[in-house]
Design a protein around this motif. Sequence first.
Motif, PDB file in Angstrom:
ATOM      1  N   LEU A  98       0.985  -1.089  -0.229  1.00  0.00           N
ATOM      2  CA  LEU A  98       0.027  -0.008   0.020  1.00  0.00           C
ATOM      3  C   LEU A  98       1.015   1.179   0.044  1.00  0.00           C
ATOM      4  N   PHE A  99       0.816   2.077  -1.014  1.00  0.00           N
ATOM      5  CA  PHE A  99       1.331   3.236  -1.194  1.00  0.00           C
ATOM      6  C   PHE A  99       0.543   4.432  -1.336  1.00  0.00           C
ATOM      7  N   LEU A 100       0.959   5.492  -0.443  1.00  0.00           N
ATOM      8  CA  LEU A 100       0.104   6.820  -0.541  1.00  0.00           C
ATOM      9  C   LEU A 100       0.844   7.780  -0.533  1.00  0.00           C
ATOM     10  N   ASP A 101       0.848   8.798  -1.417  1.00  0.00           N
ATOM     11  CA  ASP A 101       1.704   9.752  -1.807  1.00  0.00           C
ATOM     12  C   ASP A 101       1.038  11.192  -2.110  1.00  0.00           C
ATOM     13  N   GLN A 102       1.467  12.366  -1.035  1.00  0.00           N
ATOM     14  CA  GLN A 102       0.828  13.412  -1.202  1.00  0.00           C
ATOM     15  C   GLN A 102       2.208  14.459  -1.062  1.00  0.00           C
ATOM     16  N   ILE A 103       3.251  14.061  -1.332  1.00  0.00           N
ATOM     17  CA  ILE A 103       4.479  14.798  -0.973  1.00  0.00           C
ATOM     18  C   ILE A 103       4.827  15.766  -1.914  1.00  0.00           C
ATOM     19  N   ASP A 104       5.414  17.019  -1.821  1.00  0.00           N
ATOM     20  CA  ASP A 104       5.568  17.739  -3.074  1.00  0.00           C
ATOM     21  C   ASP A 104       7.014  17.633  -3.687  1.00  0.00           C
ATOM     22  N   SER A 105       8.101  16.814  -2.779  1.00  0.00           N
ATOM     23  CA  SER A 105       9.341  16.717  -3.561  1.00  0.00           C
ATOM     24  C   SER A 105      10.000  15.388  -3.129  1.00  0.00           C
ATOM     25  N   VAL A 106      10.709  14.741  -3.981  1.00  0.00           N
ATOM     26  CA  VAL A 106      11.252  13.644  -3.381  1.00  0.00           C
ATOM     27  C   VAL A 106      12.504  13.875  -2.775  1.00  0.00           C
ATOM     28  N   HIS A 107      13.266  14.884  -2.851  1.00  0.00           N
ATOM     29  CA  HIS A 107      14.549  15.141  -2.286  1.00  0.00           C
ATOM     30  C   HIS A 107      14.392  16.029  -0.966  1.00  0.00           C
ATOM     31  N   PHE A 108      13.853  17.117  -1.007  1.00  0.00           N
ATOM     32  CA  PHE A 108      13.394  17.942   0.244  1.00  0.00           C
ATOM     33  C   PHE A 108      12.034  18.343   0.355  1.00  0.00           C
ATOM     34  N   PRO A 109      11.256  17.506   0.822  1.00  0.00           N
ATOM     35  CA  PRO A 109       9.832  17.800   0.764  1.00  0.00           C
ATOM     36  C   PRO A 109       9.462  19.109   1.685  1.00  0.00           C
ATOM     37  N   ARG A 110       8.768  20.009   1.532  1.00  0.00           N
ATOM     38  CA  ARG A 110       8.517  20.898   2.285  1.00  0.00           C
ATOM     39  C   ARG A 110       7.005  21.078   2.661  1.00  0.00           C
ATOM     40  N   SER A 111       6.183  20.275   2.099  1.00  0.00           N
ATOM     41  CA  SER A 111       4.747  20.013   2.428  1.00  0.00           C
ATOM     42  C   SER A 111       4.192  18.927   1.909  1.00  0.00           C
ATOM     43  N   GLY A 112       3.107  18.425   2.778  1.00  0.00           N
ATOM     44  CA  GLY A 112       2.542  17.032   2.432  1.00  0.00           C
ATOM     45  C   GLY A 112       2.787  15.895   3.452  1.00  0.00           C
ATOM     46  N   TRP A 113       2.510  14.604   2.801  1.00  0.00           N
ATOM     47  CA  TRP A 113       2.826  13.421   3.590  1.00  0.00           C
ATOM     48  C   TRP A 113       2.891  12.351   2.572  1.00  0.00           C
ATOM     49  N   ARG A 114       3.368  11.298   3.009  1.00  0.00           N
ATOM     50  CA  ARG A 114       3.627  10.064   2.267  1.00  0.00           C
ATOM     51  C   ARG A 114       3.674   8.896   3.169  1.00  0.00           C
ATOM     52  N   GLY A 115       3.198   7.726   3.061  1.00  0.00           N
ATOM     53  CA  GLY A 115       3.343   6.698   4.104  1.00  0.00           C
ATOM     54  C   GLY A 115       3.093   5.362   2.932  1.00  0.00           C
ATOM     55  N   GLY A 116       3.654   4.239   3.611  1.00  0.00           N
ATOM     56  CA  GLY A 116       3.550   2.863   2.971  1.00  0.00           C
ATOM     57  C   GLY A 116       3.570   1.785   3.950  1.00  0.00           C
ATOM     58  N   LEU A 117       3.071   0.719   3.411  1.00  0.00           N
ATOM     59  CA  LEU A 117       3.075  -0.615   3.915  1.00  0.00           C
ATOM     60  C   LEU A 117       3.279  -1.741   2.989  1.00  0.00           C
ATOM     61  N   LYS A 118       4.405  -2.687   3.415  1.00  0.00           N
ATOM     62  CA  LYS A 118       4.824  -3.701   2.587  1.00  0.00           C
ATOM     63  C   LYS A 118       4.798  -4.911   3.527  1.00  0.00           C
ATOM     64  N   VAL A 119       4.210  -6.037   2.957  1.00  0.00           N
ATOM     65  CA  VAL A 119       4.247  -7.375   3.398  1.00  0.00           C
ATOM     66  C   VAL A 119       4.855  -8.430   2.257  1.00  0.00           C
ATOM     67  N   PHE A 120       5.930  -9.249   2.691  1.00  0.00           N
ATOM     68  CA  PHE A 120       6.510 -10.039   2.122  1.00  0.00           C
ATOM     69  C   PHE A 120       6.250 -11.646   2.712  1.00  0.00           C
ATOM     70  N   ASN A 121       5.229 -12.368   2.103  1.00  0.00           N
ATOM     71  CA  ASN A 121       5.225 -13.723   2.755  1.00  0.00           C
ATOM     72  C   ASN A 121       5.966 -14.794   1.812  1.00  0.00           C
ATOM     73  N   SER A 122       7.082 -15.255   2.403  1.00  0.00           N
ATOM     74  CA  SER A 122       7.878 -16.124   1.530  1.00  0.00           C
ATOM     75  C   SER A 122       7.239 -17.508   1.909  1.00  0.00           C
ATOM     76  N   LYS A 123       6.899 -18.391   0.914  1.00  0.00           N
ATOM     77  CA  LYS A 123       6.378 -19.683   1.122  1.00  0.00           C
ATOM     78  C   LYS A 123       7.246 -20.808   0.585  1.00  0.00           C
ATOM     79  N   SER A 124       7.451 -22.045   1.080  1.00  0.00           N
ATOM     80  CA  SER A 124       7.983 -22.812   0.544  1.00  0.00           C
ATOM     81  C   SER A 124       7.229 -23.538  -0.644  1.00  0.00           C
ATOM     82  N   GLY A 125       5.850 -23.382  -0.583  1.00  0.00           N
ATOM     83  CA  GLY A 125       4.785 -24.059  -1.569  1.00  0.00           C
ATOM     84  C   GLY A 125       5.138 -23.059  -2.946  1.00  0.00           C
ATOM     85  N   LEU A 126       5.609 -22.101  -3.006  1.00  0.00           N
ATOM     86  CA  LEU A 126       6.224 -21.543  -4.131  1.00  0.00           C
ATOM     87  C   LEU A 126       7.672 -21.544  -4.657  1.00  0.00           C
ATOM     88  N   GLY A 127       8.117 -22.434  -3.828  1.00  0.00           N
ATOM     89  CA  GLY A 127       9.785 -22.783  -4.270  1.00  0.00           C
ATOM     90  C   GLY A 127      10.507 -22.077  -3.379  1.00  0.00           C
TER      91      GLY A 127
END
Length: 219
Positions: A98-127
Amino acid sequence: ALITEFYQPLDPRARIFIAPRLALERRSMTLYQGEERIATYDLRSSLVGLDLGSQFYHYGEVRFGVLRGKATPSLDTGPPSLSPGQANISQGAFTARLFLDQIDSVHFPRSGWRGGLKVFNSKSGLGADDSYTKWDVDGVAAYSIGDHTLNFAVKAGGKIGSDPLPRYDQFQWGGFMQQSGYQPGQLYGESVRFARAMYFHRIARGSLLDGAYGGFSLE
């Protein structure tokens, strides 16, 4: 790294999409004992994946996917006793992002917000050679008055369940703006909890990195 993705909307409003992707990467991992660097590893990986996702208007997107691949670690510098030994590591996992991005600059953001969530489920059934579940969340918020900016950031991550994270996929932390008193990757383990409060002042305007800034941070 060489990363490519084919982004294909599935409806006229482009709210639902599929995205097959391919990633080839070679990166260096450093192992520390206290302040001393004792080994450096090369990790080569190749991954192929397929994501199904949805866009939230102009706010961001959510993705669910599956991937397969392999990683090959090798000892670059250090004693032979620290050699990873295993020639190839097979990977197979379900992923969510999940990635949400309302920031105004990649390098030096001066306003806004950004957030993210990542889940990695490694499974032996997938090799995969190792079964485990890894998660991490992060967020940034910035607020400015004139040329003065306050920037706040948080990051947390860990494992879900009792299966340990393998050594090649544990969290590495440290470096500039990530516990700046440590070397990049000097902190190493199965979980991370981090917060940063930063003030900076724009001292020159320009097109390169949005200008020049000076400031300080508490991490």
